[in-house]
Design a protein around this motif. Structure first.
Motif, PDB file in Angstrom:
ATOM      1  N   ARG A 167       0.831  -1.209   0.000  1.00 61.29           N
ATOM      2  CA  ARG A 167       0.000   0.000   0.000  1.00 61.29           C
ATOM      3  C   ARG A 167       0.865   1.259   0.000  1.00 61.29           C
ATOM      4  O   ARG A 167       0.525   2.252  -0.640  1.00 61.29           O
ATOM      5  CB  ARG A 167      -0.941  -0.012   1.207  1.00 61.29           C
ATOM      6  N   GLU A 222      -6.894   3.726  -6.118  1.00 56.15           N
ATOM      7  CA  GLU A 222      -8.076   2.885  -5.927  1.00 56.15           C
ATOM      8  C   GLU A 222      -7.667   1.490  -5.482  1.00 56.15           C
ATOM      9  O   GLU A 222      -8.314   0.888  -4.602  1.00 56.15           O
ATOM     10  CB  GLU A 222      -8.877   2.829  -7.232  1.00 56.15           C
ATOM     11  N   ARG A 223      -6.581   0.957  -6.072  1.00 57.14           N
ATOM     12  CA  ARG A 223      -6.084  -0.350  -5.634  1.00 57.14           C
ATOM     13  C   ARG A 223      -5.624  -0.289  -4.186  1.00 57.14           C
ATOM     14  O   ARG A 223      -5.850  -1.228  -3.397  1.00 57.14           O
ATOM     15  CB  ARG A 223      -4.936  -0.795  -6.544  1.00 57.14           C
ATOM     16  N   ARG A 267      -6.799   1.748  -1.863  1.00 59.18           N
ATOM     17  CA  ARG A 267      -7.965   1.868  -0.993  1.00 59.18           C
ATOM     18  C   ARG A 267      -8.617   0.511  -0.764  1.00 59.18           C
ATOM     19  O   ARG A 267      -8.984   0.166   0.371  1.00 59.18           O
ATOM     20  CB  ARG A 267      -8.981   2.844  -1.588  1.00 59.18           C
ATOM     21  N   ARG A 268      -8.758  -0.273  -1.855  1.00 59.62           N
ATOM     22  CA  ARG A 268      -9.371  -1.594  -1.700  1.00 59.62           C
ATOM     23  C   ARG A 268      -8.528  -2.464  -0.764  1.00 59.62           C
ATOM     24  O   ARG A 268      -9.061  -3.167   0.099  1.00 59.62           O
ATOM     25  CB  ARG A 268      -9.513  -2.257  -3.070  1.00 59.62           C
ATOM     26  N   ALA A 269      -7.217  -2.415  -0.937  1.00 60.18           N
ATOM     27  CA  ALA A 269      -6.343  -3.224  -0.095  1.00 60.18           C
ATOM     28  C   ALA A 269      -6.415  -2.781   1.363  1.00 60.18           C
ATOM     29  O   ALA A 269      -6.402  -3.610   2.282  1.00 60.18           O
ATOM     30  CB  ALA A 269      -4.900  -3.138  -0.606  1.00 60.18           C
ATOM     31  N   ARG A 289      -8.954  -1.372   2.882  1.00 65.34           N
ATOM     32  CA  ARG A 289     -10.224  -1.800   3.455  1.00 65.34           C
ATOM     33  C   ARG A 289     -10.196  -3.281   3.809  1.00 65.34           C
ATOM     34  O   ARG A 289     -10.684  -3.691   4.867  1.00 65.34           O
ATOM     35  CB  ARG A 289     -11.363  -1.520   2.465  1.00 65.34           C
ATOM     36  N   GLU A 290      -9.615  -4.084   2.929  1.00 67.56           N
ATOM     37  CA  GLU A 290      -9.519  -5.517   3.198  1.00 67.56           C
ATOM     38  C   GLU A 290      -8.684  -5.785   4.450  1.00 67.56           C
ATOM     39  O   GLU A 290      -8.968  -6.709   5.217  1.00 67.56           O
ATOM     40  CB  GLU A 290      -8.906  -6.235   1.997  1.00 67.56           C
ATOM     41  N   GLU A 346      -6.344   3.741   4.345  1.00 67.50           N
ATOM     42  CA  GLU A 346      -7.526   4.052   3.529  1.00 67.50           C
ATOM     43  C   GLU A 346      -7.656   5.559   3.365  1.00 67.50           C
ATOM     44  O   GLU A 346      -7.958   6.068   2.282  1.00 67.50           O
ATOM     45  CB  GLU A 346      -8.789   3.473   4.165  1.00 67.50           C
TER      46      GLU A 346
END
Length: 707
Positions: free
Chosen positions: A499, A523-524, A526-528, A530-531, A538
Motif C-alpha cells: 500500500r 483505488e487499488r 484503498r481496496r487493499a 479496506r480488506e 484508507e
C-alpha cells in the motif's frame, strides 16, 4: 556617532568583503526601505569532460584531423557537427576527445556534456532516456518528463540554439546514439565507440579511426611515467614493453604504473611478465584484448592483499561510481582502510578519480575486476558484498529521510549488516544533497536487490528515497522505483509495504501528469486498505483520489473523497492527514474565490502541521494561507505569510515550492497594481521552474503578461 549637516562621510564596503544575497548598508535612514533581489541564479554551463591525464602524448595528428572534420574545407570537405571516433579497447579514444574539446571550451559557452553509454558494460548499455535525463538536468531542467518522447522533445528544445559540445562515450550502436543528437546548428556531438558505427553516416557523421600509438610515442609515455633514465638503461626491454602493449595507452599506463611502483625492478622483468599467456578478458573480442588482459593481470598481481580484495569486491557491484564509504561497506572495513586502498588502486591506474572523493573503473578494468572476483571469490562472498553495500545505502538513505521528512511515516527497515560508518551529512540540506548526488547509485542498488530477489530490501530502499522524489521531483526515477518497489512488496507478502508503494508511486504518477494512472493506483490501495482494516492507509488513498479528481476538474467528487479522508483520519487519530486534506480543500475553495473558507482551511492545516513537527507541509499551508489573505484584501498580512513560507522552502532546498511561493507573491503584487514587482517575482519563479517543472515554466512564459 552624529555628524553635522553638510559633513561628508564615505559609506563603503572595502577590503575583501563578500556579500551574498540581499543587503542594506546605511548610516542615516529616512522613510521606508525596499530590499530588491535579483533573479534566481542560473545553473552554470556544465563542464563535464573528464580530465586529461598528464601522460597524454602522441596524438597531435589525431587532434589536427578532428579539427579538420569540425571546420571542414569548403565543398569537398564540409564542416561536421557529428564526429565518431572509433578504435579498439584501450586505444585512448576518450582521452583524445576530451583533450581536444578541453582546448575548444571557449567555442562552446553553453556547456560541454559527457555521458558514458556503457556499450560494453556487464550491466548493459545506458538507455537513451537515462542519458537524456542526465543531460537535461545538467542544463537546468532538473525535473524531466517520464515519457521518452517528451524527454526527446524537451532535449530538442533545449539544444535548438545552444552552443554545446556533447561527448557520447562508449557507444554500442547507432540506434543508441540517435535520440541523443543535439537539434541545433551550433553544437557538436562526438561519439566514441569500439565499433565504427557506420550507420551514423546517414546522420551526417564523419568517422575518425584511432590507431595505436607509434613506438616513439609509446616510449615517450613510458618515459613520462618511469623516467628517462630507466628507459635509456634498458632500451631494448622498453621497446619490447611498448610492442607487447600494442600501442594501447591503457596497457602502457598499467605497465608503467607497475614499474613506477617498483623502482628497482628491471624493465625486462615486466616485459617477461607481459609475454606470459595469462587469462584473457573473456567478455571482450577486440584487437588488443590479450595485451590489456596481460597488463591488468600483471598490475593486479602486485597489489597488496587488501587492495586486491577491494578490487575484487567492487568489480561486480552495479555502482557507476564509488566513494570511500561504499568501498568500506563492501569489505566490512573502516573508512580509513577504504580511503587508503582506493588511493592504492588509483596509483596503480586501476581506478580513476572522477571528482572529490569519487572514483570509477575504466570499463575494461571493471570487466577484469569482475573476472577476478568470479575466479577468486565464492558466490556467497560476492552476494554478501553486494548485500553490505545495499544495507549501507539503506541505512544512510533512511538517516537522510529522518532529517528531511521527520513527520513522514516510515516502515520498518531490515538491515542485515550494519556498516557502522559515519553519516556523510549533518543537516536537512546536506541530507538532500547526498540523496540527489547518489540517486543513480541508489537506483542501481534497487535494481540489483530486485534481481537478487531481496524483496524486503528492494521496497525499503524505494521507501527511503522518498525525500528526493518529494523535494526534487525526478519523475522518471520516481515512477520506475515505485514500479520495482511495488512488485517487490507483493513478492515479500507485505501488504502494508504494498500500500505504501501504491500511494507513494501514485503521487509521482499524478505529479508527472499521469492522473488516470495515479487514480488507478490509489483505488487499488484503498481496496487493499479496506480488506486489511487499515483506516489510516484508507485515508491516504482517499486523499490521493481527492487530489486526482481535483486535478481532473471534478471538484465535487474531489471534495467528497477529501471529506471521507478526514473522517477516516479523525476516527483513527491521525491529525497530520487531516491537515493535509484541509490544504487541498483550501485550494479548491481558493479556486472558487471563496477566500473566507480557504483562510479557515489553511489556518487549521497550518496549526495542525506545526503541532506534529512537519515544517515543510506547514510551510505549504502557510503560503496558501498568505495567498488567500492577499486575495481577501489583507495584502500586508498575506505577503508576510508568503515570504515566511518562502524562507522555509529556501532553507530546506525545496526548489519546486520556492517557485510556487514566488509565483503566488507575483500574482498578489499584480493584483495590487505593482506590475514591476510582479514581473520580478514571476521571473524568479520561472527560473526555478525550469529546474523542477518545465511545464510550469512554459505555463508562466505563455501566460498573459508572462516574462
Amino acid at each position: 556617532m552624529g555628524q553635522a549637516p553638510g559633513d561628508a562621510q564615505e559609506n563603503l564596503i572595502g577590503g575583501r568583503a563578500r556579500i551574498d544575497g540581499p543587503a542594506v548598508q546605511a548610516r542615516d535612514v529616512h522613510g521606508g526601505i525596499h530590499v530588491h533581489t535579483g533573479a534566481a541564479a542560473r545553473v552554470p554551463p556544465p563542464r563535464q569532460l573528464l580530465p586529461v591525464p598528464a601522460h597524454f602524448t602522441g596524438r597531435n595528428d589525431d587532434m589536427a584531423a578532428l579539427e579538420g572534420l569540425l571546420t571542414g574545407n569548403g565543398r569537398d570537405r564540409p564542416a561536421r557537427s557529428l564526429i565518431v571516433v572509433s578504435g579498439p579497447a584501450g586505444i585512448g579514444k576518450t582521452t583524445l576527445v576530451c583533450g581536444w574539446l578541453h582546448s575548444l571550451a571557449a567555442e562552446f559557452p553553453d556547456g560541454q556534456l559527457y555521458a558514458d553509454l556503457r556499450g560494453h558494460s556487464a550491466q548493459g548499455p545506458a538507455s537513451p532516456g537515462e542519458v537524456l535525463s542526465q543531460f537535461l538536468r545538467a542544463l537546468g531542467a532538473g525535473s524531466v518528463p517520464a515519457d521518452m518522447a517528451e524527454k526527446a522533445s524537451l532535449w530538442r528544445s533545449w539544444t535548438a540554439e545552444a552552443r554545446i559540445a556533447v561527448v557520447l562515450d562508449n557507444a554500442f550502436t547507432a540506434a543508441q546514439v540517435r535520440p541523443l543528437l543535439h537539434a541545433g546548428p551550433h553544437g557538436l556531438t562526438v561519439v566514441t565507440s569500439r565499433r565504427r558505427l557506420t550507420g551514423l553516416r546517414m546522420d551526417g557523421a564523419a568517422v575518425h579511426q584511432l590507431r595505436a600509438l607509434r613506438p616513439d610515442a609509446g616510449a615517450e609515455l613510458l618515459s613520462r611515467a618511469i623516467g628517462d633514465d630507466r628507459v635509456a638503461n634498458e632500451p631494448s626491454a622498453a621497446r619490447q614493453v611498448v610492442a607487447l602493449c600494442a600501442g594501447l595507452p591503457l596497457a602502457l599506463c598499467l605497465a608503467s604504473a607497475r614499474l613506477a611502483s617498483r623502482p628497482r625492478q628491471s624493465v625486462k622483468t615486466l616485459a617477461d611478465a607481459l609475454t606470459r599467456d595469462t587469462e584473457r578478458l573473456a567478455a571482450l573480442h577486440v584487437e588488443g584484448e590479450n595485451t590489456v588482459s596481460n597488463a591488468l593481470d600483471a598490475s593486479y598481481a602486485v597489489l597488496t592483499e587488501e587492495a586486491a580484495l577491494l578490487y575484487r569486491r567492487l568489480g561486480p557491484l552495479p555502482l557507476r561510481t564509488f566513494d570511500a564509504r561504499s568501498a568500506a561497506a563492501a569489505c566490512a572495513a573502516s573508512l580509513a582502510w577504504a580511503e587508503a586502498r582506493l588511493d592504492e588502486l588509483v596509483e596503480a591506474n586501476l581506478m580513476e578519480e572522477t571528482g572529490p572523493g569519487s572514483f570509477r573503473f575504466h570499463d575494461l578494468v571493471r570487466v577484469h575486476a569482475h573476472g577476478r572476483a568470479t575466479a577468486e571469490e565464492s558466490a556467497p562472498a560476492r552476494a554478501e558484498a553486494l548485500r553490505r553495500v545495499c544495507d549501507w545505502y539503506l541505512e544512510t538513505a533512511t538517516e537522510a529521510e529522518k532529517l528531511i521528512t521527520p513527520a513522514q511515516f516510515t516502515l520498518a527497515r531490515d538491515v542485515t549488516h550494519p556498516a557502522g560508518l559515519p553519516v556523510p551529512f549533518a543537516d536537512d540540506p546536506g541530507a538532500l544533497a547526498w540523496l540527489d548526488a547518489h540517486r543513480m547509485n541508489l537506483m542501481a542498488v534497487i535494481r540489483a536487490a530486485a534481481a537478487s530477489e531481496w524483496h524486503a530490501m528492494t521496497w525499503q530502499l524505494v521507501d527511503a528515497m522518498w525525500p528526493v522524489f518529494l523535494r526534487l521531483r525526478h519523475y522518471d526515477l520516481w515512477i520506475e522505483a515505485h514500479e520495482i518497489g511495488l512488485a517487490a512488496a507483493r513478492e515479500d507478502g507485505d501488504a502494508e509495504a504494498e500500500r505504501q508503494m501504491l500511494n507513494s508511486g501514485a503521487i509521482g504518477l499524478s505529479a508527472a501528469g499521469r492522473v488516470d494512472d495515479a487514480a488507478e493506483w490509489y483505488e487499488r490501495s484503498r481496496r487493499a486498505a479496506r480488506e486489511a482494516g487499515d483506516v489510516r492507509d484508507e485515508g491516504q488513498a482517499l486523499l490521493g483520489l481527492g487530489g486526482c479528481h481535483r486535478d481532473a476538474g471534478r471538484t465535487a467528487r474531489a471534495v467528497e473523497y477529501l471529506n471521507q479522508a478526514i473522517t477516516c483520519w479523525e476516527a483513527c487519530g491521525y491529525p497530520r492527514g487531516v491537515a493535509l486534506a484541509r490544504i487541498i480543500l483550501g485550494e479548491i475553495a481558493l479556486a472558487q474565490d471563496d477566500t473566507g473558507r480557504a483562510v479557515e482551511y489553511f489556518t487549521h492545516a497550518h496549526t495542525g502541521l506545526l503541532a506534529v513537527n512537519d515544517p515543510h507541509d506547514a510551510a505549504r499551508a502557510l503560503v496558501f494561507l498568505g495567498r488567500a489573505r492577499a486575495r481577501a484584501g489583507e495584502h500586508r498580512a498575506g505577503t508576510a505569510a508568503m515570504e515566511e513560507a518562502l524562507a522555509v522552502f529556501t532553507s530546506s532546498g525545496a526548489v519546486h515550492w520556492q517557485a510556487r511561493a514566488l509565483e503566488m507573491l507575483g500574482d498578489s503584487a499584480r493584483e495590487r497594481g505593482e506590475e514591476t514587482e510582479a514581473r520580478h517575482f514571476r521571473a524568479r519563479a520561472r527560473a526555478l521552474f525550469e529546474v523542477t517543472s518545465p511545464a510550469d515554466a512554459r505555463r508562466l512564459r505563455e501566460a498573459p503578461g508572462g516574462t
